[in-house]
Design a protein around this motif. Structure first.
Motif, PDB file in Angstrom:
ATOM      1  N   VAL A   1      10.516 -11.924  -6.256  1.00 37.23           N
ATOM      2  CA  VAL A   1       9.940 -12.146  -8.007  1.00 37.23           C
ATOM      3  C   VAL A   1       8.401 -12.139  -7.658  1.00 37.23           C
ATOM      4  O   VAL A   1       7.851 -12.668  -8.400  1.00 37.23           O
ATOM      5  CB  VAL A   1       9.661 -14.309  -6.990  1.00 37.23           C
ATOM      6  N   ASP A   2       8.129 -10.837  -7.271  1.00 37.04           N
ATOM      7  CA  ASP A   2       6.051 -10.668  -7.572  1.00 37.04           C
ATOM      8  C   ASP A   2       7.366 -10.031  -8.995  1.00 37.04           C
ATOM      9  O   ASP A   2       7.628  -9.824 -10.046  1.00 37.04           O
ATOM     10  CB  ASP A   2       6.492  -8.984  -6.400  1.00 37.04           C
TER      11      ASP A   2
ATOM     12  N   ASP B   1      -1.630 -18.862   5.463  1.00 33.90           N
ATOM     13  CA  ASP B   1      -2.672 -19.426   4.559  1.00 33.90           C
ATOM     14  C   ASP B   1      -3.176 -18.344   3.498  1.00 33.90           C
ATOM     15  O   ASP B   1      -2.540 -17.313   3.822  1.00 33.90           O
ATOM     16  CB  ASP B   1      -3.952 -20.004   4.973  1.00 33.90           C
ATOM     17  N   THR B   2      -3.389 -18.450   2.544  1.00 33.36           N
ATOM     18  CA  THR B   2      -3.816 -16.928   1.751  1.00 33.36           C
ATOM     19  C   THR B   2      -4.512 -17.848   0.968  1.00 33.36           C
ATOM     20  O   THR B   2      -5.445 -18.742   0.447  1.00 33.36           O
ATOM     21  CB  THR B   2      -2.397 -17.025   0.510  1.00 33.36           C
ATOM     22  N   THR B   3      -5.577 -16.583   0.644  1.00 31.18           N
ATOM     23  CA  THR B   3      -6.827 -16.950  -1.106  1.00 31.18           C
ATOM     24  C   THR B   3      -5.941 -16.504  -2.058  1.00 31.18           C
ATOM     25  O   THR B   3      -6.731 -16.317  -2.929  1.00 31.18           O
ATOM     26  CB  THR B   3      -7.957 -16.512  -0.401  1.00 31.18           C
ATOM     27  N   ARG B   4      -5.113 -15.929  -2.374  1.00 36.02           N
ATOM     28  CA  ARG B   4      -4.233 -15.717  -3.722  1.00 36.02           C
ATOM     29  C   ARG B   4      -4.796 -16.204  -4.399  1.00 36.02           C
ATOM     30  O   ARG B   4      -4.474 -17.135  -4.477  1.00 36.02           O
ATOM     31  CB  ARG B   4      -3.005 -15.222  -3.502  1.00 36.02           C
ATOM     32  N   ALA B   5      -5.028 -15.916  -6.123  1.00 32.81           N
ATOM     33  CA  ALA B   5      -5.191 -16.196  -7.291  1.00 32.81           C
ATOM     34  C   ALA B   5      -4.658 -15.686  -8.356  1.00 32.81           C
ATOM     35  O   ALA B   5      -5.499 -14.880  -8.503  1.00 32.81           O
ATOM     36  CB  ALA B   5      -6.705 -17.322  -7.867  1.00 32.81           C
ATOM     37  N   PHE B   6      -3.671 -16.072  -8.902  1.00 36.55           N
ATOM     38  CA  PHE B   6      -3.874 -14.606  -9.687  1.00 36.55           C
ATOM     39  C   PHE B   6      -4.379 -14.201 -11.158  1.00 36.55           C
ATOM     40  O   PHE B   6      -4.316 -13.313 -11.450  1.00 36.55           O
ATOM     41  CB  PHE B   6      -1.714 -15.267 -10.328  1.00 36.55           C
ATOM     42  N   LYS B   7      -4.375 -15.386 -11.436  1.00 34.83           N
ATOM     43  CA  LYS B   7      -6.129 -15.343 -12.905  1.00 34.83           C
ATOM     44  C   LYS B   7      -6.816 -14.351 -11.578  1.00 34.83           C
ATOM     45  O   LYS B   7      -7.230 -13.105 -12.420  1.00 34.83           O
ATOM     46  CB  LYS B   7      -6.545 -16.412 -13.723  1.00 34.83           C
TER      47      LYS B   7
ATOM     48  N   TYR C   1       0.483 -11.819  -7.029  1.00 35.17           N
ATOM     49  CA  TYR C   1       1.575 -13.338  -7.267  1.00 35.17           C
ATOM     50  C   TYR C   1       1.074 -14.101  -5.258  1.00 35.17           C
ATOM     51  O   TYR C   1       1.014 -13.832  -4.551  1.00 35.17           O
ATOM     52  CB  TYR C   1       3.109 -12.700  -6.155  1.00 35.17           C
ATOM     53  N   PRO C   2       0.726 -15.544  -5.976  1.00 36.35           N
ATOM     54  CA  PRO C   2       0.552 -16.204  -5.314  1.00 36.35           C
ATOM     55  C   PRO C   2       0.641 -17.209  -4.116  1.00 36.35           C
ATOM     56  O   PRO C   2       0.443 -17.490  -3.363  1.00 36.35           O
ATOM     57  CB  PRO C   2      -0.316 -17.415  -6.026  1.00 36.35           C
ATOM     58  N   ASP C   3       2.198 -17.169  -4.625  1.00 39.32           N
ATOM     59  CA  ASP C   3       2.869 -17.834  -3.505  1.00 39.32           C
ATOM     60  C   ASP C   3       3.817 -17.279  -2.238  1.00 39.32           C
ATOM     61  O   ASP C   3       4.700 -17.170  -2.480  1.00 39.32           O
ATOM     62  CB  ASP C   3       3.744 -19.211  -4.707  1.00 39.32           C
ATOM     63  N   THR C   4       2.641 -17.273  -1.450  1.00 41.72           N
ATOM     64  CA  THR C   4       3.580 -16.734  -0.462  1.00 41.72           C
ATOM     65  C   THR C   4       3.442 -17.436   1.174  1.00 41.72           C
ATOM     66  O   THR C   4       3.838 -16.955   2.146  1.00 41.72           O
ATOM     67  CB  THR C   4       2.165 -15.193   0.263  1.00 41.72           C
TER      68      THR C   4
ATOM     69  N   SER D   1      -7.059 -21.452  -0.442  1.00 40.43           N
ATOM     70  CA  SER D   1      -7.139 -21.088  -2.164  1.00 40.43           C
ATOM     71  C   SER D   1      -7.259 -21.382  -3.734  1.00 40.43           C
ATOM     72  O   SER D   1      -8.450 -21.281  -4.154  1.00 40.43           O
ATOM     73  CB  SER D   1      -6.146 -20.111  -2.901  1.00 40.43           C
ATOM     74  N   ASP D   2      -6.709 -22.677  -3.551  1.00 37.17           N
ATOM     75  CA  ASP D   2      -6.742 -23.777  -4.690  1.00 37.17           C
ATOM     76  C   ASP D   2      -6.618 -25.567  -4.598  1.00 37.17           C
ATOM     77  O   ASP D   2      -6.945 -26.022  -5.244  1.00 37.17           O
ATOM     78  CB  ASP D   2      -5.898 -23.097  -6.180  1.00 37.17           C
TER      79      ASP D   2
END
Length: 260
Positions: free
Chosen positions: A200-201, A115-121, A126-129, A58-59
């Motif tokens: 923490v969501d 693994d994840t592609t989450r980016a909050f913006k 919530y990205p830190d999964t 993701s980042d």
């Protein structure tokens, strides 16, 4: 006095920073260790090859890998799955505009996000999964994985789960047959409305749909699309993106079999 190995010292410094601070960018590592970015890239590439570090799709941030000494991990399965799925989940995320989570089976009907592609913006969720173990019943990932188990494996998993389920999950057990029936009939699992996976969501309530990951007849885990629930309905996402989600899961499963 015995001379110390400078390269090993530098590598350990990087591991110490990530172990203490969590996933870290290259800039953060440079600031915390005092090492140059080219030096850090070489160190991190070496640690990645040894599976002591992994780099998020993701980042690009670095996090501890599956071979980093820790009890209860399955480095071979995790590493192979992350390796074959990384490009596929990034493409899926870019194609749909939604976040993607990849989860591996860890036994007893449970999964863990690896693994994840989450980016909050970008996605508003919530990205830190990575490292989080979603509900086996109320989450899309968990229910999708349960639906892929054989009758005997499911019975064994449910017996183990009943001993450890938190209150919210235990209360949902009577709904499990209808949840699994829905998945079988529609080809996907969905997050139970109103379920918050962790305290923490933040941001709006997320929605998700997931499908199982299979290596031939063997369940590997699950893969999902996740988004801000106020942005899209489940029905819209299913209509627009279920086929590519299923195709991605099929490709990942085939690639996993090919390298195993």
């Amino acid at each position: 006095m015995t001379k110390l190995n400078r390269s090993i010292e530098r590598g350990l410094s990087v591991l110490e920073v990530i172990h203490m601070s969590g996933p870290s960018s290259l800039a953060c590592l440079a600031s915390r260790t005092g090492l140059s970015k080219p030096t850090l890239l070489r160190i991190c590439a070496t640690l990645e090859k040894r599976r002591w570090l992994s780099r998020r799709g993701s980042d690009g941030w670095y996090q501890l890998g599956s071979a980093f000494p820790s009890l209860g991990k399955m480095p071979d399965l995790t590493d192979r799955l992350v390796s074959v799925a990384k490009k596929e989940i990034v493409f899926l995320s870019e194609h749909t505009g939604l976040a993607v989570d990849l989860a591996v089976a860890i036994g007893s009907g449970r999964t863990e996000i690896i693994d994840t592609t989450r980016a909050f913006k970008k996605h508003g969720v919530y990205p830190d999964t990575v490292g989080f173990r979603p509900s086996p019943i109320l989450s899309a990932l968990g229910a999708a994985h349960l639906s892929s188990l054989s009758k005997q494996a499911f019975a064994d998993a449910l017996r183990d789960l009943l001993k450890r389920l938190p209150r919210e999950d235990a209360a949902a057990v009577p709904k499990l047959p209808s949840i699994l029936k829905f998945i079988k009939e529609n080809g996907y699992a969905t997050r139970v409305p109103g379920h918050w996976g962790r305290a923490v969501d933040y941001g709006a309530l997320p929605s998700a749909i997931a499908v199982p990951l299979m290596a031939g007849p063997d369940p590997l885990g699950a893969i999902n699309l996740v988004w801000n629930a106020s942005d899209r309905s489940v029905q819209d996402v299913v209509r627009d993106h279920l086929k590519i989600l299923q195709a991605t899961a099929h490709t990942v499963g085939q690639d996993y079999v090919r390298i195993s």
